[in-house]
Enzyme design. Structure first.
Site, PDB file in Angstrom:
ATOM      1  N   GLU A  73       0.806  -1.223   0.000  1.00  0.00           N
ATOM      2  CA  GLU A  73       0.000   0.000   0.000  1.00  0.00           C
ATOM      3  C   GLU A  73       0.836   1.268   0.000  1.00  0.00           C
ATOM      4  O   GLU A  73       0.740   2.082   0.908  1.00  0.00           O
ATOM      5  CB  GLU A  73      -0.974  -0.044   1.191  1.00  0.00           C
ATOM      6  N   GLU A 129      -4.288 -10.023  -0.139  1.00  0.00           N
ATOM      7  CA  GLU A 129      -5.074  -9.981   1.098  1.00  0.00           C
ATOM      8  C   GLU A 129      -6.512 -10.296   0.710  1.00  0.00           C
ATOM      9  O   GLU A 129      -7.042  -9.707  -0.216  1.00  0.00           O
ATOM     10  CB  GLU A 129      -5.015  -8.591   1.766  1.00  0.00           C
TER      11      GLU A 129
END
Lengths: 320, 628
Positions: free
Chosen positions: B468, B536
């Protein structure tokens, strides 16, 4: 007349209907709108009248997807109940009015029957409102078949759970069930094993923030074991049990020391009240827990409870 | 050279006098030491250290590193440990936003303006807590008469080191070992080591991971004796031929400059049979080239077969002076023409979890017992892969993964989430590393440290560039680093989904997070350019993990889908005593008056923070068992 012919003694009270048998005594309350007392082998099993339940303590995924905001009407409908009709049938006799005084003056202390059906109809405190019917069928052996029928209604939000909530006077020491291992939900039960399981205490799954937990899907039989009562004259500490069996189909249940509202109000597990009672929820329809994410994705549609459709389920209490 | 606190503000200064990263191989003096797993070249400095906490840089004891400093006002702290968990500083959990949100206005240096150095941003930051550590030590006999290095395996977040009053070095990158040469200032007895640890620095922008924000020396510290004849680095390249049956072994061994003598290298199989034996004179670099291993026993999750490499190093008098044992496996990962990921020629399926290092009492200062317990849980529940979210883990973890056949996605220590996402919206106006030139070397260095340290671990199948952090030239540079150093593994980076124009330059695989099953299917149905995975998925916050079957089913339909890593393995919550209930209870963000906080959002594990499994685990065991 005696019990060997498996007849129920009916006590036509002025505010209640009493049903007596060899090892049991039940009281339905016209004032409290339900089954007020379920005494089996001398032990009381009810703290308050069982009521329809519609709320589950918000899960993290529910919060993330805003399901609690959409479904919030069902919280009120879960906490408060409005009974709009009570109906009694004893053997083949359908009472068009409840048999309280003066109607019941014609009865004696020697009234017997082979079966009783008593139905409570509730109106949900939602907009729009819909109806829920709870039918108790007691046969001559004393087994109670409970049937709950939810009437679907257009315009209602999706429902967290449809079930019956039984609150018992003391905390269970354990329960045994035949069904699926572990905590299961309709979208999380593929990994469960079928079998018979013994669960000590009334464990609350220790999610960081207390939330819906402890559901057991696809259950055939459940036995709840206690060894204490609040009855001051009861000095017996030995274990006693209540049996719940499936009727035509397996049922779903959770057996916890707390109501959904008690769980909902705690931000940590240690804030929950002391374990004092047993809260048994027998659920017909259970919403999935979801899991795609915790900030927007809904539970998959197949695991929603459609509020616009009818839902009916039944189970049997105290079958031998 | 003198230490300069302004380095905290400068993204271009991230290592001063720090020794280059190298392979993590153990070394012993002889076979007996190896058997006893105790190297007399090493001296642990773990234990009780003198300690002073300061709430900000201004109030820190600036001259505490001086040899004659009066440390009578210092208390003590355990090393390794988190400063916050010793109750010196406040616990805080925050996810995306920077930990100073609502308290201090900051922007990363140069991000908005090439001339804006943001001087003083951290060196004068009122939130920048400081731990001043002092350790007195004598050098153990096994380390005397040779070079001595010090290795800090993990220190959050910026660290200055002095020995006996002399500045030794400066390091950032909290999750990779920092090594310095102490030799010039070292004495046999009564050395005074001083370490100053700052909680914030420019690296805070790069280490904005979704986790409790801690600081301190949280992993082991040790002294390392460097013998004259020492293997400083090795680069093993066991490869598998196109027939997926025969292996080829290459190795590059690097020795200390002054090395003279010989080496004896053997490779044995599990039965102890010697398959390769080499004797070579010691030189700065020794290459073992193209050694054939016919009918090799391949390494995989089911059969984590490892070969034993032994490198004996002899001095000129033919005395054994160093023994390096290392286990490696033969395995091959690749993407075929149909965009299917293959391991040893067969389709690879990742039944993975993301794993933060976590212990409910010790925070990220986890123990070997925590690690072995987690491996056991993996094996019990058909979990075959781990993403080291979002930083390199302690070294023993990679050895455990080699030995247990756990496929590793080895992630860099990088997450700059606060610089590009706000309240769910993508807003990269001040993203770093982005394409800001001054932020390039620091992130490439993180890639290098991760690669150099762990390059010999068979279990690592993927290098993950970070988490991220959006994408730009600097992430491209990280990808290039791996591609130019390692053709035996794949690169992974999810953040490029936001900059699709860079997809041909970043990541060998298409990776998403939390993409719902239907959208995963859409990608797979449209002639995917790359194999697809979810780095994820199945966010296991609270009562969750419902609907997992919808993902697993896609594995049967689409060979280009190679699975994913569940978010995540263990709840991050802290076990504290609750005076009201009298119980030890688990607490989460916001429970320590920490604001701004993301509260219970750190409780997303398949395990509760006390390492008991959540009820959902049986579902994971089932679904992950379907494609074992």
């Amino acid at each position: 007349m005696d019990y060997t012919n498996k007849q129920l003694q009916i006590i036509y009270g002025d505010a209640t209907l009493g049903i007596d048998g060899e090892d049991f005594h039940y009281i339905f309350s016209y004032e409290k709108n339900g089954l007020e007392s379920m005494k089996i082998k001398g032990k009381e099993w009810l703290y308050r009248v069982p009521m329809p339940t519609f709320w589950r303590a918000t899960t993290d995924n529910d919060r993330g997807s805003g399901f609690n905001l959409k479904a919030v009407q069902w919280l009120g409908a879960d906490m408060f109940n409005k009974c709009i009709d009570k109906h009694l049938k004893v053997d083949d006799h359908d009472f068009d009015q409840l048999p309280i005084a003066p109607i019941n003056n014609k009865f004696s202390n020697h009234e017997y029957a082979k079966q009783v059906e008593i139905t409570f109809t509730y109106e949900t405190l939602t907009i729009p409102a819909t109806k829920v019917k709870v039918i108790y069928n007691i046969d001559s052996t004393g087994q109670i078949k409970v049937t709950m029928h939810y009437y679907g209604k257009k315009g209602l939000p999706a429902i967290p759970v449809i079930g019956m909530r039984f609150i018992m006077p003391t905390a269970a020491t354990s329960f045994d069930y035949t069904g699926l291992s572990g905590e299961t939900y309709p979208d999380r039960m593929a990994g469960a094993e079928k079998g018979s399981f013994h669960v000590d205490g009334l464990p609350v799954t220790r999610y960081l923030v207390p939330q819906e937990n402890g559901m057991h899907m696809q259950t055939e039989e459940l036995t709840i074991n206690r060894n204490t009562t609040p009855n001051n004259a009861d000095h017996d500490q030995s274990e006693f049990s209540l049996n719940v069996k499936q009727a035509d189909k397996p049922f779903n249940f959770s057996c916890l020391p707390y109501t959904a509202e008690e769980l909902e109000n705690a931000t940590h597990i240690e804030e929950l009240p002391l374990k004092r009672r047993t809260v048994l929820v027998i659920a017909g329809a259970v919403r999935g827990v979801g899991g795609i994410d915790s900030w927007g994705s809904d539970v998959e549609p197949a695991y929603h409870i459609d509020p616009e459709k009818d839902h009916e389920f039944s189970f049997i209490l105290n079958q031998f | 050279m003198q230490a300069n606190i302004k380095w905290l503000d400068d993204p271009e200064t991230f290592r001063v006098n720090q020794l280059p990263a190298h392979s993590d191989h153990p070394f012993y003096r002889n076979y007996r030491e190896w058997q006893e797993q105790r190297s007399s070249f090493k001296q642990s400095l773990n234990g009780t250290w003198q300690f002073k906490f300061s709430p900000n840089p201004q109030s820190r004891p600036k001259d505490f590193y001086q040899k004659d400093f009066d440390a009578s006002s210092f208390g003590t702290i355990a090393v390794p440990s988190e400063i916050e968990l010793s109750d010196f500083a406040q616990n805080q959990y925050i996810n995306i936003l920077a930990p100073w949100e609502g308290k201090i206005f900051r922007r990363p240096a140069y991000a908005l303006n090439q001339n804006d150095k943001e001087e003083g941003s951290f060196s004068e930051g009122k939130d920048n807590t400081v731990g001043s550590y002092i350790k007195h030590f004598d050098v153990e006999p096994g380390l005397q008469q040779q070079h001595v290095h010090i290795v800090f395996e993990g220190v959050e977040r910026a660290m200055f080191v002095w020995l006996n009053g002399h500045f030794v070095g400066y390091a950032e990158d909290s999750f990779t070992p920092s090594e310095f040469d102490l030799t010039p200032y070292l004495q046999e007895k009564d050395n005074v080591l001083a370490v100053e640890v700052f909680k914030q620095g420019t690296s805070s922008w790069l280490e904005d991971q979704d986790m409790f924000r801690f600081s301190g020396i949280f992993r082991s510290v040790e002294l390392v004796g460097i013998p004259a004849n020492h293997l400083t680095d090795m680069d093993l390249k066991p490869t598998v031929k196109d027939n997926y049956r025969d292996g080829v072994f290459n190795a590059k061994l690097h020795f200390t400059d002054q090395a003279a003598g010989s080496l004896h290298l053997v490779v044995k199989d599990e039965t102890g049979q010697t398959l390769l034996e080499k004797r070579e004179p010691l030189q700065k670099t020794v290459a073992i080239t193209d050694q054939e291993f016919p009918d090799v026993h391949l390494w995989s999750n089911h059969d984590p077969y490892l070969y034993q490499l032994l490198i004996e190093i002899y001095d000129e008098q033919d005395n054994l002076v160093e023994l390096v044992p290392y286990q490696f496996g033969f395995r091959r990962i690749e993407i075929n023409k149909d965009k299917v990921v293959l391991l040893n020629g067969k389709r690879l399926i990742i039944n993975g979890v993301n794993r933060h290092e976590w212990d409910a009492k010790r925070g990220r200062s986890v123990t070997i017992a925590d690690m072995t317990s987690d491996i056991h849980t993996f094996k019990e529940n058909n979990i075959n892969a781990v993403r080291t979210c979002h930083y390199p883990n302690q070294i023993p973890w990679y050895y455990l993964c080699d030995q247990n056949g756990i496929y590793v996605m080895a992630e860099n220590n990088l997450e700059s989430h606060a610089t590009w996402q706000k309240m769910g919206a993508i807003e990269p106006s001040y993203n770093v590393p982005g394409s800001v030139p001054q932020w390039k070397e620091v992130v490439v260095d993180r890639a290098r440290s991760n690669y150099e340290t762990f390059k010999n671990h068979t279990s690592i199948l993927f290098w993950s560039l970070g988490n991220e952090s959006y994408a730009g030239d600097n992430i491209i540079a990280m990808n290039k680093f791996y591609k130019s150093h390692d053709d035996s593994r794949l690169t992974h980076y999810e953040g490029v989904v936001h900059t699709p124009e860079l997809k041909d330059k970043i990541s060998d695989v298409e990776s998403c997070m939390y993409l719902p099953p239907k959208q995963v299917e859409e990608y797979l149905q449209n002639n995917p350019a790359k194999p697809f995975m979810e780095c994820e998925y199945m966010h296991d916050m609270g009562n969750s993990d419902g609907g997992m079957g919808s993902y697993i089913k896609l594995l049967d339909q689409y060979p280009q889908y190679f699975g994913g890593f569940i978010w995540d393995f263990i709840d991050q919550a802290l076990l504290v005593h609750d005076p009201i209930s009298g119980q030890d209870v688990l607490r989460y963000g916001g429970d320590f008056d920490d604001r701004h906080s993301d509260y219970e959002f750190s409780g997303d594990g398949l395990m509760f923070a006390d390492r008991t499994p959540k009820p959902a685990m049986q579902e994971v065991r089932y679904y992950y068992g379907l494609h074992k």
